[in-house]
Structures are given as C-alpha cells and as structure tokens.
Design an enzyme around this catalytic site. Sequence first.
Site, PDB file in Angstrom:
ATOM      1  N   LYS A   6       0.662  10.254  -0.905  1.00 27.54           N
ATOM      2  CA  LYS A   6       1.761   9.668  -0.613  1.00 27.54           C
ATOM      3  C   LYS A   6       2.801  10.007  -0.162  1.00 27.54           C
ATOM      4  CE  LYS A   6       0.714   5.174  -3.915  1.00 27.54           C
ATOM      5  NZ  LYS A   6       0.403   3.985  -2.776  1.00 27.54           N
ATOM      6  N   ASP A  28       8.620   5.451 -11.914  1.00 32.78           N
ATOM      7  CA  ASP A  28       7.107   5.964 -11.876  1.00 32.78           C
ATOM      8  C   ASP A  28       7.728   6.702 -10.088  1.00 32.78           C
ATOM      9  OD1 ASP A  28       5.572   4.457  -9.526  1.00 32.78           O
ATOM     10  OD2 ASP A  28       5.159   2.674 -10.185  1.00 32.78           O
ATOM     11  N   CYS A  42      -0.478  -4.809  -5.348  1.00 29.24           N
ATOM     12  CA  CYS A  42      -0.838  -4.501  -6.435  1.00 29.24           C
ATOM     13  C   CYS A  42       0.618  -5.011  -7.091  1.00 29.24           C
ATOM     14  CB  CYS A  42      -1.318  -3.335  -6.954  1.00 29.24           C
ATOM     15  SG  CYS A  42      -3.293  -2.794  -6.150  1.00 29.24           S
ATOM     16  N   GLN A  89       6.522   5.625  -4.367  1.00 34.49           N
ATOM     17  CA  GLN A  89       7.271   5.862  -3.446  1.00 34.49           C
ATOM     18  C   GLN A  89       8.603   6.112  -3.407  1.00 34.49           C
ATOM     19  OE1 GLN A  89       4.926   4.115  -1.424  1.00 34.49           O
ATOM     20  NE2 GLN A  89       4.040   3.294  -2.268  1.00 34.49           N
TER      21      GLN A  89
HETATM   22  N1  PMP Z   1       3.267   2.451  -8.615  1.00 33.67           N
HETATM   23  C1  PMP Z   1       3.614   2.419  -7.460  1.00 33.67           C
HETATM   24  C2  PMP Z   1       5.074   2.282  -6.726  1.00 33.67           C
HETATM   25  C3  PMP Z   1       2.682   2.434  -6.344  1.00 33.67           C
HETATM   26  O1  PMP Z   1       3.199   2.437  -5.005  1.00 33.67           O
HETATM   27  C4  PMP Z   1       1.150   2.836  -6.816  1.00 33.67           C
HETATM   28  C5  PMP Z   1       0.184   3.341  -5.179  1.00 33.67           C
HETATM   29  N2  PMP Z   1       0.225   2.301  -4.474  1.00 33.67           N
HETATM   30  C6  PMP Z   1       0.904   3.475  -8.372  1.00 33.67           C
HETATM   31  C7  PMP Z   1       1.887   3.291  -8.470  1.00 33.67           C
HETATM   32  C8  PMP Z   1      -0.565   3.743  -7.945  1.00 33.67           C
HETATM   33  O2  PMP Z   1      -0.606   4.695  -8.103  1.00 33.67           O
HETATM   34  P1  PMP Z   1      -2.290   5.834  -7.758  1.00 33.67           P
HETATM   35  O3  PMP Z   1      -2.739   4.414  -7.091  1.00 33.67           O
HETATM   36  O4  PMP Z   1      -2.109   6.689  -6.464  1.00 33.67           O
HETATM   37  O5  PMP Z   1      -2.555   5.818  -8.784  1.00 33.67           O
END
Ligand code: PMP
Length: 420
Positions: free
Chosen positions: A240, A214, A378, A217
């Site tokens: 992001k 993932d 989250c 970030q």
């Molecule tokens: N993984 C990480 C580490 C994140 O920071 C985020 C967004 N906060 C996501 C996944 C999810 O990204 P998205 O909402 O753009 O799908």
Amino acid sequence: MAADASILTPATPAPPYDAARVRRDFPILATHVSGHPLVYLDSAASSQQPLAVLRAVEDYATHSHANVHRGVHALSQAATAAFEGARERVRRFIAAPSTREIVFVRGTTEAINLVAQAYARPRFGPGDEILITALEHHANIVPWQMVCEQTGCTLKVAPINRRGELLTEELEQLLSPRTRLVAIAHVSNALGTVLPVKRIVDAAHAQGAVVVVDGAQAVPHARVDVRALGADFYAFSGHKMYAPTGIGVLYAREELLGAMPPWQGGGDMIRTVSFEKSTWNELPWRFEAGTPNISGAVGLAAAMDYLEDLGIEAVAAHESRLLALATAELARLPGITLVGTAARKASVLSFTLAGVHAHDLGTILDTQGVAVRTGHHCAMPVMTFFGIPATARASFGCYNTEEDVARFIAAVARAREVFA
Ligand code: PMP
C-alpha cells in the site's frame, strides 16, 4: 507533520508538487483499459510500484540473491546486508528506537495475527477485555475474535457516528482496568477517517492496556513516528506504500517483544535445537521463522527512499487537495451519497449511487478506464452500520492528478446516465 496531526490539513504550505512527473515514474500507469488511458484510483487496496522499486528488486535478484543469515559465501553476505539494511531503513522511516523492534512479516494481517497469538493469547483469560472500534478492517477484528474464543476474554467495540468518526469519549468510557489491549486503525480503509491515535494511546496506557495500531492506510499518507505516537505495536503493509506484495512490518516495543514466545517455529528463529529442547534466537529474528521475503524487503526499502525523496508531507498535501476536489465535485452529482464524511480524512472517497449496486457502477467506470474498488472493503460491520451492502471507493496516491479526478467525475456522471 506531527505524528498525530491532521493528514488532511498540513500545518505548513505545500511545496510545489508535480504529479504528472511522478506519474511517469510508474510504468503501469501508461496502461490503456477499454481503449482509455488508465485512471488508477485503487491505491488503498494496493498501490503501484515506481521504477526505483522495480529496479531495486531486479538489481537484488540479478546481483545479490542468496539465502540470508546462513551462508559464509559472498552472495549470502550480500543478501544478508541487503535484508538487514532494509530493516534499518524501516526503522528510520518510522523512527523506531531499534532494529530489534522491526519484524518483517507478509503484511498488516500477519502482523496483527502475530500480536494476537504471541502477545494476547498466552496472557489473556476470562474477565479480560480487548477493545477495538466499529470502523476496523477485518484484519483488526477477526484475529481478536479468535483470541477471545481461545482464551475466554471479551471483545468490546467503540462506536462511530454517521459521519464515520470514532466517538472517542465513548471509547474512553469503555476503557477500564479490565482492558488489556486496544486495537485501532490509524486511518480507516473504508471511510478514510483519521483516528486520534495519540489520545487513545494515552488513555489506554493510563488503564494499563497496550495499543496495537493498524497503520496500513496511514503510512503511505503521513509521516509516522512510532515513538511520538507511543504505540506499543504498529503494523503496515508494503504493497500500500509503493512496494511489492508479500512484505510488511510489525513494529513492537522491545520490552514487549522480548517477553513474547515465538509464534512460528522453524529455521532462523532458533539459537539451538535438540530433540529435548530448542532455544530461541535474538530479536527480531525469533519472530521470523523460515526464509523471509528478502527481495520484498529490498523493494520496501526502495519505496521508502522514493516516498521520502518525493516528500511525505508534499504527497499528503497533494492527496488532500485531490480528495477535497473529488469530494466537492462528486457531492454535486444527483443520487450520490458520500459514505464517510469525517472532519479528518485521508485519501479515501467512499460513495453510493442511488438505485445502482456498487459492483455495477464499478464495472461501468472500468469500461471508461477508471479503476475504483467496490464492495465491503473488508469492513462488513461498517457497511452494516450504514445499512448498505457495499460502496464504490476511489482512493488517491502520489501519482494521481487533477485530470484523474476530472475523468473519474465524468465517468460517474456517465454511469448515472447509463442507469437512468
Ligand atoms: N488494515 C487496513 C486498514 C487495510 O486497509 C488493509 C488492507 N486492505 C489491511 C489491514 C490488511 O492488509 P494486508 O492485506 O496487506 O495484510
């Protein structure tokens, strides 16, 4: 920067970086909030877009828009060229071997769900294990829980310590021939921790497991070379990294992607359709059912150009300086607890103020024009681990300045007085 090198401490001296000039590329940063010039410290949730991105999207919509892939007419061809050009831009940005490995999706969440449903679900069963870490975003937890429910496989979680660092040896001990897939953040959104991805990839591969990274970030803050990392799947979001919302990328090794069944059916993902049987399109379009986010892809390509023009290493070094400065200043304030103090961090500063809920703190900062995120980010299991309901989180982007840090610290100091 080497793909897995520390984001916080780049090996080479930083080139001169003019954040005040960079700031002027972002029209929204001229906004005033509650009578104060905006200090935007929420780029980890969503970054702002520079004029170069806004103009690329406008230019596309003004001169080139039509649906892609299906038209013989000039505009459709222009749109297709823009969309497929963006795919090539992404390929170069992450050093992927082929555009066949670049799937456009809505964002990181959709990318991980794609892997969960099209790679893991058809293959895994009882006795198989999926290994994640304790610092994952919900987007890298819930899709795997769903696969476990659907297939009977088991979710394992590698622990972190009180600094918010992954206990990598413990992760390695959890790896076994039963491990089919390892899913890890490159950088934690709640804590800023940078994970040793290359080491984990090598250990997972030694057990025959594939690795999903993932990168939501990481991609805005470090040069990511998917080949050097060895990741099998790498997911990230445009919004992001200075691009619009609704566009993101799944990089997937061609050998794996080619063996996966489609996960959504519809237009564009097929070669032939009859009522008896349909056959599938080539990679990567097999995984892009329906009309894609064409203008988003154009914006993403422009954001990648923009970041590379600034110099990703220069941006990363600048953000690291701001993070170090803000961390030192914040830690000096009585009542502040830093949450996430890993040796290797990128761009995220999570904290609590004794006796004050993060939401109240965030509201007071907002009245001073300072935008930070508050809540569980989250990452509820991370909050549970630290025994707190929420943190306030300041996160830095290419446009933040030392003045932003000073305004942020002054606003937190003021909030302490308000709640004293
Ligand atoms: N993984 C990480 C580490 C994140 O920071 C985020 C967004 N906060 C996501 C996944 C999810 O990204 P998205 O909402 O753009 O799908």
